[in-house]
Design a protein around this motif. Structure first.
Motif, PDB file in Angstrom:
ATOM      1  N   VAL A  24       0.857  -1.202   0.000  1.00  0.00           N
ATOM      2  CA  VAL A  24       0.000   0.000   0.000  1.00  0.00           C
ATOM      3  C   VAL A  24       0.892   1.251   0.000  1.00  0.00           C
ATOM      4  O   VAL A  24       0.662   2.219  -0.729  1.00  0.00           O
ATOM      5  CB  VAL A  24      -0.949   0.007   1.230  1.00  0.00           C
ATOM      6  CG1 VAL A  24      -1.680   1.335   1.352  1.00  0.00           C
ATOM      7  CG2 VAL A  24      -1.943  -1.146   1.130  1.00  0.00           C
TER       8      VAL A  24
ATOM      9  N   LEU B  32      -1.574  13.373   1.731  1.00  0.00           N
ATOM     10  CA  LEU B  32      -2.349  12.148   1.495  1.00  0.00           C
ATOM     11  C   LEU B  32      -3.831  12.487   1.618  1.00  0.00           C
ATOM     12  O   LEU B  32      -4.228  13.265   2.490  1.00  0.00           O
ATOM     13  CB  LEU B  32      -1.962  11.087   2.533  1.00  0.00           C
ATOM     14  CG  LEU B  32      -0.478  10.728   2.565  1.00  0.00           C
ATOM     15  CD1 LEU B  32      -0.156   9.807   3.744  1.00  0.00           C
ATOM     16  CD2 LEU B  32      -0.077  10.044   1.251  1.00  0.00           C
ATOM     17  N   THR B  33      -4.621  11.890   0.742  1.00  0.00           N
ATOM     18  CA  THR B  33      -6.065  12.138   0.802  1.00  0.00           C
ATOM     19  C   THR B  33      -6.643  11.366   1.984  1.00  0.00           C
ATOM     20  O   THR B  33      -5.988  10.456   2.539  1.00  0.00           O
ATOM     21  CB  THR B  33      -6.758  11.630  -0.475  1.00  0.00           C
ATOM     22  OG1 THR B  33      -6.566  10.196  -0.520  1.00  0.00           O
ATOM     23  CG2 THR B  33      -6.173  12.267  -1.727  1.00  0.00           C
TER      24      THR B  33
ATOM     25  N   GLU C 129      -6.886   3.997   3.934  1.00  0.00           N
ATOM     26  CA  GLU C 129      -6.327   2.760   3.380  1.00  0.00           C
ATOM     27  C   GLU C 129      -5.100   2.325   4.209  1.00  0.00           C
ATOM     28  O   GLU C 129      -4.946   1.143   4.533  1.00  0.00           O
ATOM     29  CB  GLU C 129      -5.940   2.994   1.911  1.00  0.00           C
ATOM     30  CG  GLU C 129      -5.619   1.699   1.178  1.00  0.00           C
ATOM     31  CD  GLU C 129      -5.200   1.932  -0.281  1.00  0.00           C
ATOM     32  OE1 GLU C 129      -5.147   3.097  -0.735  1.00  0.00           O
ATOM     33  OE2 GLU C 129      -4.893   0.909  -0.936  1.00  0.00           O
TER      34      GLU C 129
ATOM     35  N   LYS D  58       2.450   6.966  -6.863  1.00  0.00           N
ATOM     36  CA  LYS D  58       1.463   7.944  -7.335  1.00  0.00           C
ATOM     37  C   LYS D  58       1.994   9.375  -7.182  1.00  0.00           C
ATOM     38  O   LYS D  58       1.832  10.206  -8.059  1.00  0.00           O
ATOM     39  CB  LYS D  58       0.155   7.777  -6.542  1.00  0.00           C
ATOM     40  CG  LYS D  58      -0.841   8.891  -6.816  1.00  0.00           C
ATOM     41  CD  LYS D  58      -2.123   8.762  -6.008  1.00  0.00           C
ATOM     42  CE  LYS D  58      -2.844  10.104  -5.951  1.00  0.00           C
ATOM     43  NZ  LYS D  58      -3.949  10.125  -5.027  1.00  0.00           N
TER      44      LYS D  58
ATOM     45  N   ILE E  90       1.236   4.102  -3.064  1.00  0.00           N
ATOM     46  CA  ILE E  90       0.961   5.540  -2.866  1.00  0.00           C
ATOM     47  C   ILE E  90       2.206   6.367  -3.193  1.00  0.00           C
ATOM     48  O   ILE E  90       2.131   7.441  -3.795  1.00  0.00           O
ATOM     49  CB  ILE E  90       0.456   5.802  -1.419  1.00  0.00           C
ATOM     50  CG1 ILE E  90      -0.879   5.069  -1.190  1.00  0.00           C
ATOM     51  CG2 ILE E  90       0.293   7.300  -1.157  1.00  0.00           C
ATOM     52  CD1 ILE E  90      -1.395   5.108   0.244  1.00  0.00           C
TER      53      ILE E  90
ATOM     54  N   ASN F 128       2.212  10.148   6.626  1.00  0.00           N
ATOM     55  CA  ASN F 128       1.058   9.526   7.277  1.00  0.00           C
ATOM     56  C   ASN F 128       1.042   9.862   8.771  1.00  0.00           C
ATOM     57  O   ASN F 128       0.011  10.242   9.335  1.00  0.00           O
ATOM     58  CB  ASN F 128       1.106   8.014   7.043  1.00  0.00           C
ATOM     59  CG  ASN F 128       0.076   7.268   7.874  1.00  0.00           C
ATOM     60  OD1 ASN F 128       0.412   6.537   8.791  1.00  0.00           O
ATOM     61  ND2 ASN F 128      -1.192   7.494   7.580  1.00  0.00           N
TER      62      ASN F 128
ATOM     63  N   GLU G  86      -6.589   7.758   1.244  1.00  0.00           N
ATOM     64  CA  GLU G  86      -5.265   7.122   1.410  1.00  0.00           C
ATOM     65  C   GLU G  86      -4.931   6.939   2.895  1.00  0.00           C
ATOM     66  O   GLU G  86      -4.368   5.912   3.290  1.00  0.00           O
ATOM     67  CB  GLU G  86      -4.196   7.968   0.706  1.00  0.00           C
ATOM     68  CG  GLU G  86      -4.284   7.845  -0.816  1.00  0.00           C
ATOM     69  CD  GLU G  86      -3.649   8.995  -1.581  1.00  0.00           C
ATOM     70  OE1 GLU G  86      -3.578   8.882  -2.820  1.00  0.00           O
ATOM     71  OE2 GLU G  86      -3.263  10.012  -0.968  1.00  0.00           O
TER      72      GLU G  86
END
Ligand code: NAP
Length: 321
Positions: A240, A288-289, A295, A247, A244, A259, A292
């Protein structure tokens, strides 16, 4: 640059730079290069400890930068820790004075109780991990965490540190201290990363106004082999996290740090590699959205990399885990 995440406000009103340089296992010569690279890259928060045996090397570089005018003392946030052998209340003031001398500073920004279990002081300040015949660490029979805390509070009153805090403390230990504190701990520095997110501890500390500082924020890949189990999950290789990272064209370390920062957690990634040091602080130019963040929070893998630290004291009343 998302300014709101670059610093965290502590309960005593001080602002701590949310990303600092960790220095555990950084030998003296390498830590000098690391601290120079960090200060040049804009780091102002340095985390060390009496036990890391590198305070004097860090002190040399701090002096060099302050004397040359490259940084001002008041811009820095310097953290060190009370060793387990000096937790007896009468030894605390002497211990911070030893650290200050090595760091060539007149005050610290934050002084932490390194671990809640005191070790026997055998009169040798170099012997930071006295061992039993069986090979375990020699815990002191007498434990007086609240007494140690009272001695820590005096250091603020004496102007030797601006803030005090703890490290590796459990929820109940934090609560016991906050109940009697004149100066509350401003932070609890604990293992915290994608595989050990410390949600319960984070919430309990927040209730008391205590921040969390994450050690091992990128999964401590350089920890000694004796702390590594077989087939351990590697945070930097988590699918994961790497997805990310791709991206955003960032590194997995950036995603792991970002995070934690978005959760309101202070991070102190360690490196002695100048390129990594310069890179690790580049976490304020992306975000990060919510999807995300969710997730990452739902990653099922769990692993406390520093399990062994608690296991060293199977029968001690202050064993934190
Ligand atoms: P960490 O910061 O998660 O990981 C450090 C390791 O990652 C080092 O081996 C470093 O290697 C490597 N690294 C750094 N940046 C990287 C990148 N961008 N990509 C790949 N690898 C990278 O773990 P930690 O050192 O265990 O924890 C951080 C700090 O927390 C410590 O240094 C110390 O200040 C503190 N800490 C406190 C306690 C406590 O009991 N209070 C316990 C452990 C740690 P190189 O150095 O070779 O570049």
């Amino acid at each position: 640059m998302d300014d709101s995440l670059t610093s965290v406000k502590l309960s005593n009103g001080l602002q701590v730079p949310a990303l600092g340089l960790g220095t555990w296992q950084s030998p003296k010569e390498e830590v000098k290069t690391a601290v120079r690279a960090a200060l040049d890259a804009g780091y102002r928060h340095i985390d060390t400890a009496y036990n890391y045996m590198n305070e004097d090397a860090i002190g040399e570089v701090l002096q060099e930068y302050i004397k040359s005018g490259k940084v001002k003392r008041e811009e820095l946030f310097i953290v060190t820790k009370l060793p387990m052998i000096h937790m007896e209340p009468k030894l605390v003031k002497r211990s911070i004075e030893m650290s200050l001398k090595k760091l060539q500073l007149s005050y610290l920004d934050l002084y932490l109780v390194h671990f809640p279990v005191p070790l026997v002081y055998e009169g040798d300040d170099e012997k930071v991990f006295p061992v039993t015949e069986a090979g375990g660490w020699k815990a002191a029979e007498k434990t007086d965490l609240l007494g140690t805390w009272k001695a820590m509070e005096e250091l603020i009153d004496l102007g030797l540190t601006k803030s005090i805090g703890v490290s590796n403390f459990s929820i109940s230990q934090i609560e016991r201290i906050c109940k009697i504190a004149k100066h509350k701990p401003v932070t609890n520095q604990v293992e915290c990363h994608v595989y050990w997110p410390q949600k319960e501890l984070f919430d309990a500390c927040k209730k008391q106004g205590v921040t969390i500082t994450a050690y091992a924020p990128i999964g401590s890949p350089g920890r000694p082999e004796r702390l590594k189990g077989k087939d351990e999950p590697v945070a930097l290789e988590d699918p994961v996290i790497t997805k990310i990272a791709k991206k955003y064209k960032k590194s997995p370390a950036h995603v792991l740090l970002r995070n934690l920062l978005q959760r309101g957690i202070i991070v102190i990634p360690k490196s002695v590699t100048p390129d990594r040091i310069r890179s690790n602080i580049q976490v304020f130019d992306f975000s990060l959205t919510k999807g995300e963040m969710d997730e990452i929070a739902s990653i099922k893998t769990k692993r406390r990399y520093f399990d062994m630290m608690g296991a060293m004291f199977p029968n001690h009343p202050e064993r934190p885990w």
